[in-house]
Design a protein around this motif. Structure first.
Motif, PDB file in Angstrom:
ATOM      1  N   GLU A  69       0.829  -1.197   0.000  1.00  0.00           N
ATOM      2  CA  GLU A  69       0.000   0.000   0.000  1.00  0.00           C
ATOM      3  C   GLU A  69       0.870   1.255   0.000  1.00  0.00           C
ATOM      4  OE1 GLU A  69      -3.562  -0.305   2.491  1.00  0.00           O
ATOM      5  OE2 GLU A  69      -2.952   1.623   3.303  1.00  0.00           O
ATOM      6  N   ARG A  73       0.326   5.351  -1.513  1.00  0.00           N
ATOM      7  CA  ARG A  73       0.601   6.361  -0.478  1.00  0.00           C
ATOM      8  C   ARG A  73       1.791   7.227  -0.879  1.00  0.00           C
ATOM      9  NH1 ARG A  73      -1.492   5.669   5.134  1.00  0.00           N
ATOM     10  NH2 ARG A  73      -2.863   3.857   5.135  1.00  0.00           N
ATOM     11  N   ASN A  98      -8.712   3.169  -0.710  1.00  0.00           N
ATOM     12  CA  ASN A  98      -8.569   3.265   0.747  1.00  0.00           C
ATOM     13  C   ASN A  98      -7.729   4.460   1.190  1.00  0.00           C
ATOM     14  OD1 ASN A  98     -10.180   1.097   1.436  1.00  0.00           O
ATOM     15  ND2 ASN A  98      -8.517  -0.386   1.273  1.00  0.00           N
ATOM     16  N   VAL A  99      -6.770   4.859   0.346  1.00  0.00           N
ATOM     17  CA  VAL A  99      -5.935   6.000   0.746  1.00  0.00           C
ATOM     18  C   VAL A  99      -6.395   7.295   0.073  1.00  0.00           C
ATOM     19  CG1 VAL A  99      -3.966   4.464   1.137  1.00  0.00           C
ATOM     20  CG2 VAL A  99      -4.080   5.757  -0.995  1.00  0.00           C
ATOM     21  N   ALA A 157     -10.159   5.850   6.236  1.00  0.00           N
ATOM     22  CA  ALA A 157      -9.988   6.247   7.639  1.00  0.00           C
ATOM     23  C   ALA A 157     -10.730   7.557   7.908  1.00  0.00           C
ATOM     24  CB  ALA A 157      -8.516   6.384   7.979  1.00  0.00           C
TER      25      ALA A 157
ATOM     26  N   SER B  44      -2.963   1.717  10.305  1.00  0.00           N
ATOM     27  CA  SER B  44      -4.288   1.968   9.720  1.00  0.00           C
ATOM     28  C   SER B  44      -5.385   1.715  10.734  1.00  0.00           C
ATOM     29  CB  SER B  44      -4.524   1.083   8.490  1.00  0.00           C
ATOM     30  OG  SER B  44      -3.651   1.457   7.466  1.00  0.00           O
ATOM     31  N   GLU B  47      -5.392   4.602  12.930  1.00  0.00           N
ATOM     32  CA  GLU B  47      -5.997   5.736  12.222  1.00  0.00           C
ATOM     33  C   GLU B  47      -7.527   5.662  12.287  1.00  0.00           C
ATOM     34  OE1 GLU B  47      -3.913   5.742   8.425  1.00  0.00           O
ATOM     35  OE2 GLU B  47      -4.961   7.594   7.907  1.00  0.00           O
ATOM     36  N   THR B 139      -4.500  -1.356   4.526  1.00  0.00           N
ATOM     37  CA  THR B 139      -5.735  -0.794   5.077  1.00  0.00           C
ATOM     38  C   THR B 139      -6.878  -1.803   5.003  1.00  0.00           C
ATOM     39  OG1 THR B 139      -5.075   1.466   4.596  1.00  0.00           O
ATOM     40  CG2 THR B 139      -7.426   1.079   4.863  1.00  0.00           C
TER      41      THR B 139
END
Lengths: 173, 417
Positions: A69, A73, A98-99, A157, B44, B47, B139
Motif C-alpha cells: 500500500e 501512499r 482506501n488512501v 480512515a 491503519s 488511524e 488498510t
C-alpha cells in the motif's frame, strides 16, 4: 469533485516495485522518506515532475505486482493527484480507494492523445476527463457511489472518522 | 450454476447465491500480514481509532520478509509487530518460522471453502486448498482485522483445463509460466481462475501451490482449486473438518483455456515481465551470476529434492542460494539428508525467509548481474541493482544452471539419472 493536474505519461505494466522498490521498503517504512525513491528504477527525474501536482497517465495494468500500500501512499505524498490508465491491477485499485487517490480507467485511444505536460481536469462525479491543452474530453464510467464517498473524504480512515461507520455497514452495496 | 468463488462468497455473505458482478460484504475466516505490511496495517487500525482485533484467533502475523532482520530499522518493525501481537493476543510466527504462504496452511489455518485475506499479493496461493484467498493492502487488512468483514465484487471466473502428464524435469512452474505466456500479465485482472483437468487432479500439494501462487502475476483476484486426493490427505493431518466447495457442472465461465501438459518443456520468464516466457533452449548458454531456489513459489520439499537430484555429488559453478520456505520444510530437508548434499555441492542453504526474492537480504544482485530465480517476479531492480536481471524458472532449471554457470535445459541432467 474536480481534480486538475499536469499529465505525466508512463507506459504499460508499471509495477509496484517500479513505483517504490522493496529494497527501500525494507530499510524504512516512513512514507515521507520513501517518497525520495519514487520511480527510482524507471527514471529518478520523475519525482520532480510529480511534485508540481500531477496526474499520471499510463497504459494497462498500472500498479501490478506486490500488495504494498506504500505504492499509492508514496505517489500521493509525491504530488500525484490522480491516475488515469487503460487498466489497473486490482490490489492497487483497492489500495488507492482506501488512501483516497483517484484512479480512472480511460480508453486507450484517448490516453494516446494526451501529451506529457498537458493540463488535465477530472470530474469524478460526472465521470469525465478533460485535456485542457487539446480541448478534448472523454466520458469514463464513474465510481460506484460508496467508493466515490470514500475518495471524497480522502480515504476510508477519514470516512470512518466522520461517520463512525463504514459505507457498507448494515446495508447491501 | 455457480463457480467456486460465487459459492464461497454467497455462503460467507449470508446469501443463497451470488453472481459475478455482485457486491457483497463477506465474513473473513483468517486475515494475516507480514513484516512488509503489518506495521502499516497496525497504523491503519490506529488511524481508524479501532483498538481491538475482531477475533484474536483469526488474525495471524508473520515475520518472514526480512527475517532475521538485516537492519535496526527492520528490527524496530519486528518489535512493533511483537508488541501488537502480545497486546491483542494474536499468533505471531517469528523469525525462522517461514514464509506466510507456506506456514499458514502447514499450521492448519487454511480450510477449504474459507475466505482468507492476506496483506500480500501472493495470498492467492491458498487457493490450492480450495479457499477464496486474496491479497489486499494494509488498510484492507486493517479493516478485516478490526471488523472481520470486507466488501468484495464477485469476480468472473476463467477456467483453465490442464490434461496430460508433465514430463520428467518439466515442473508445475513450467506449467504456470506457460499459462502466463498465454493469458498474459493483465489477462485475469479482477477475475478468478479455476484449474481443472487430469494434470491438476493428480498434482501434489507443492505443485498446486506453485500454480495458485502465480495467479496474481496475471492480475487474478483468486485462484481457488477443487480439492484433490493428495491435498485432502495433506489437510487431514492438520484440520478436522473438511467441507470442500465444487463448481457446478453448469457454472458460467468468462473464458476457457486448454493446455496439454505432456507437450510442455522447461521455460523461463525473461525480464522485465513475467509473461515474457521462452523455452529454456532458446536462451540456453546465458551466463549467470547467481541461482536462487526458494520463495513462496518454489521453496518446497519437491523443489529441494529436485535440486538434490541434479546437484548430488557434483559442484555448482556459481553462487547458489537455497532457502526452504518454512521451518518444517527445512527440518524435513535436514532429516532426509538434502541439506548436507546441497551444502557439499557448494550451495548456500539459508534459514526460512522470503530472502532475496523481494530484495530484502540474503543474496542481492549487483550492477549488471544475472540471476536465475525460482521466485515469481522478474521486475527491474527487484532483487538488487537496477541493471541486474532476473530470469524466472523451475527448481530443475535453476539447479542445472547452477552446475554449469550458464542457463541450461534440466532434461539434460534428468536423462542421466
Amino acid at each position: 469533485m474536480k481534480i486538475t493536474g499536469i499529465a505525466v505519461k508512463l507506459g504499460n505494466h508499471i509495477n509496484t516495485d517500479l513505483i517504490i522498490s522493496g529494497k527501500h521498503k525494507y530499510r524504512t517504512q516512513v512514507i515521507s522518506e520513501l517518497t525520495k525513491y519514487v520511480f527510482e528504477d524507471l527514471d529518478p527525474k520523475l519525482k520532480d515532475k510529480l511534485a508540481i501536482g500531477s496526474v499520471i497517465v499510463a497504459g494497462k495494468n498500472f500498479g501490478c505486482g506486490s500488495s504494498r500500500e506504500q505504492a499509492p501512499r508514496v505517489l500521493k505524498a509525491a504530488g500525484v493527484r490522480a491516475i488515469v490508465a487503460e487498466s489497473f491491477a486490482r490490489i492497487f485499485f483497492r489500495n488507492s480507494v482506501n488512501v483516497g487517490l483517484p484512479t480512472i480507467v480511460v480508453n486507450l485511444e484517448y490516453i494516446r492523445k494526451i501529451k506529457d505536460g498537458d493540463s488535465l481536469t477530472i470530474d469524478l462525479i460526472e465521470g469525465r476527463v478533460f485535456d485542457n491543452e487539446l480541448g478534448i474530453d472523454t466520458k469514463v464510467s464513474p465510481y460506484p457511489k460508496f467508493i466515490l464517498d470514500i475518495i471524497n473524504d480522502g480515504g476510508i480512515a477519514e470516512y470512518y472518522k466522520r461517520f463512525n461507520a463504514f459505507p457498507w455497514d448494515g446495508k447491501l452495496l | 450454476m455457480s463457480t467456486i468463488v460465487e459459492k464461497i462468497l454467497a455462503k460467507k455473505s449470508g446469501k443463497n447465491s451470488t453472481t459475478a458482478g455482485d457486491f457483497v460484504v463477506a465474513d473473513i475466516d483468517v486475515v494475516f500480514a507480514h513484516d512488509g505490511t503489518a506495521l502499516l496495517a497496525i497504523e491503519s487500525m490506529q488511524e481508524l481509532g479501532i483498538n481491538k482485533v475482531f477475533d484474536p484467533n483469526k488474525v495471524v502475523f508473520f515475520i518472514d520478509h526480512a527475517a532475521p532482520s538485516p537492519s535496526p530499522q527492520i528490527s524496530n518493525i519486528h518489535l512493533a509487530m511483537r508488541k501488537f501481537a502480545k497486546q491483542q493476543g494474536i499468533k505471531l510466527f517469528d523469525v525462522g518460522s517461514g514464509i506466510c504462504h507456506q506456514v499458514l496452511p502447514e499450521e492448519g489455518y487454511v480450510k477449504p471453502g474459507s475466505v482468507i485475506v492476506g496483506a500480500d499479493s501472493h495470498s492467492v496461493t491458498h487457493g490450492a486448498f480450495n479457499a477464496f484467498a486474496i491479497g489486499v493492502g494494509s488498510t484492507d487488512a486493517a479493516l478485516a482485522m478490526a471488523t472481520g468483514k470486507l466488501w468484495f465484487k464477485v469476480p468472473e471466473t476463467v477456467k483453465v483445463i490442464v490434461d496430460g502428464e508433465l514430463r520428467k524435469y518439466v515442473m508445475a512452474k513450467d506449467l504456470i509460466l506457460n499459462v502466463l505466456s498465454i493469458i498474459k500479465a493483465d489477462g485475469l485482472t479482477y477475475e478468478a481462475v479455476e484449474y481443472h483437468g487430469s494434470c491438476i487432479k493428480n498434482m501434489g500439494v507443492d505443485g498446486r501451490m506453485t500454480i495458485a501462487n502465480m495467479a496474481v502475476e496475471m492480475g487474478a483476484k483468486a485462484s481457488p482449486m477443487e480439492l484433490n486426493e493428495p491435498t485432502e490427505l495433506w489437510l487431514k493431518q492438520r484440520i478436522d473438518v473438511i467441507e470442500p466447495v465444487k463448481a457446478d457442472k453448469d457454472a458460467k465461465y468468462y473464458d476457457e483455456f486448454f493446455i496439454d501438459a505432456s507437450k510442455l518443456e522447461p521455460l523461463v520468464a525473461v525480464p522485465p515481465n513475467v509473461d515474457n516466457v521462452k523455452p529454456v533452449r532458446e536462451v540456453e548458454g546465458l551466463e549467470v551470476d547467481q541461482v536462487f531456489i526458494g520463495s513462496c513459489t518454489n521453496g518446497r520439499i519437491e523443489d529441494i529434492l529436485t535440486a538434490v537430484k541434479i546437484l548430488e555429488g557434483k559442484k555448482v559453478r556459481v553462487r547458489c542460494v537455497v532457502i526452504p520456505a518454512s521451518r518444517r520444510i527445512y527440518m524435513d530437508a535436514i532429516k532426509k539428508g538434502y541439506v548436507e548434499k546441497l551444502v557439499r555441492a557448494g550451495c548456500t542453504v539459508g534459514p526460512p525467509t522470503c530472502g532475496p526474492c523481494i530484495g530484502a537480504h540474503m543474496g542481492l544482485l549487483g550492477e549488471g548481474e544475472v540471476a536465475i530465480s525460482t521466485s515469481n517476479r522478474n521486475f527491474t531492480g527487484r532483487m538488487g541493482a537496477s541493471s541486474s536481471k532476473i530470469f524466472l524458472a523451475s527448481a530443475a532449471t535453476a539447479a542445472a544452471t547452477a552446475l554449469e554457470g550458464k542457463l541450461v535445459d534440466p532434461r539434460k541432467y534428468g536423462e542421466k539419472l
